[in-house]
Design a protein around this motif. Structure first.
Motif, PDB file in Angstrom:
ATOM      1  N   GLN A  73      -4.562  20.365  -8.155  1.00 55.13           N
ATOM      2  CA  GLN A  73      -5.417  19.188  -7.993  1.00 55.13           C
ATOM      3  C   GLN A  73      -6.790  19.586  -7.456  1.00 55.13           C
ATOM      4  O   GLN A  73      -6.907  20.452  -6.601  1.00 55.13           O
ATOM      5  CB  GLN A  73      -4.780  18.201  -7.025  1.00 55.13           C
ATOM      6  N   ASP A 117      -8.064  10.651 -11.556  1.00 65.42           N
ATOM      7  CA  ASP A 117      -6.799  10.014 -11.178  1.00 65.42           C
ATOM      8  C   ASP A 117      -6.981   9.019 -10.032  1.00 65.42           C
ATOM      9  O   ASP A 117      -6.311   7.987 -10.003  1.00 65.42           O
ATOM     10  CB  ASP A 117      -5.766  11.069 -10.781  1.00 65.42           C
ATOM     11  N   THR A 118      -7.842   9.348  -9.084  1.00 66.16           N
ATOM     12  CA  THR A 118      -8.116   8.427  -7.986  1.00 66.16           C
ATOM     13  C   THR A 118      -9.617   8.374  -7.731  1.00 66.16           C
ATOM     14  O   THR A 118     -10.348   9.334  -8.019  1.00 66.16           O
ATOM     15  CB  THR A 118      -7.410   8.835  -6.665  1.00 66.16           C
ATOM     16  N   LYS A 135      -8.328  14.711  -9.339  1.00 67.31           N
ATOM     17  CA  LYS A 135      -7.730  14.863 -10.667  1.00 67.31           C
ATOM     18  C   LYS A 135      -6.672  15.957 -10.594  1.00 67.31           C
ATOM     19  O   LYS A 135      -6.926  17.035 -10.090  1.00 67.31           O
ATOM     20  CB  LYS A 135      -8.781  15.216 -11.715  1.00 67.31           C
ATOM     21  N   THR A 141      -0.796  12.507 -17.585  1.00 66.75           N
ATOM     22  CA  THR A 141      -0.900  11.258 -16.818  1.00 66.75           C
ATOM     23  C   THR A 141      -0.782  10.028 -17.699  1.00 66.75           C
ATOM     24  O   THR A 141      -0.890   8.920 -17.235  1.00 66.75           O
ATOM     25  CB  THR A 141      -2.247  11.199 -16.056  1.00 66.75           C
TER      26      THR A 141
END
Length: 143
Positions: A73, A117-118, A135, A141
């Motif tokens: 990540q 992702d966030t 990410k 995902t």
């Protein structure tokens, strides 16, 4: 694997491409796909452009990027010490632009959310804004 980097530069539009390339080069150690790399670079471009255009609309300031890799990540934080965001929820609405410039689409946060992702946004008026994105690499995902 854990690694990090920190970068600071003046809020000049010419530095957006530099920031994008620097973060892309740092992220490349994660063995990304071309699509993952493009996603990260696009999100960074949006965050840096927001800092330059909205954080410092009337003056120059500094933009800081911190990247941290942990496992598979990457976490990227783009920070300015500019004017801040009065209403984060409103600013994150698609097509909302806090700029009187009609060339702005108001899609910056939407783009960041769709490619990462966030996304977390912290801001205080007259103190600045920090946008943190993560990410996961190599993870499907879309399942």
């Amino acid at each position: 694997m854990e690694n990090y980097m920190k970068l600071e530069f003046p809020s000049k539009s010419q530095n957006e491409a530099f920031a994008r390339a620097a973060v892309g080069a740092f992220a490349a150690q994660l063995d990304l796909t071309c699509e993952e790399l493009a996603d990260i670079k696009t999100a960074v471009s949006e965050a840096v452009t927001n800092a330059i255009v909205h954080g410092y609309p009337l003056k120059r300031g500094m933009v800081e990027i911190e990247c941290r890799i942990s496992g598979n990540q990457i976490e990227i934080t783009v920070t300015d010490q500019g004017k801040g965001i009065e209403d984060i929820e409103l600013a994150m609405q698609p097509l909302y632009s806090g700029s009187p410039d009609e060339d702005r689409s108001g899609m910056g946060f939407t783009v960041m959310e769709s490619f990462m992702d966030t996304l977390q946004v912290q801001s205080a008026v007259d103190q600045g804004t920090a946008v943190t994105m993560t990410k996961r690499i190599g993870m499907d995902t879309y399942v």
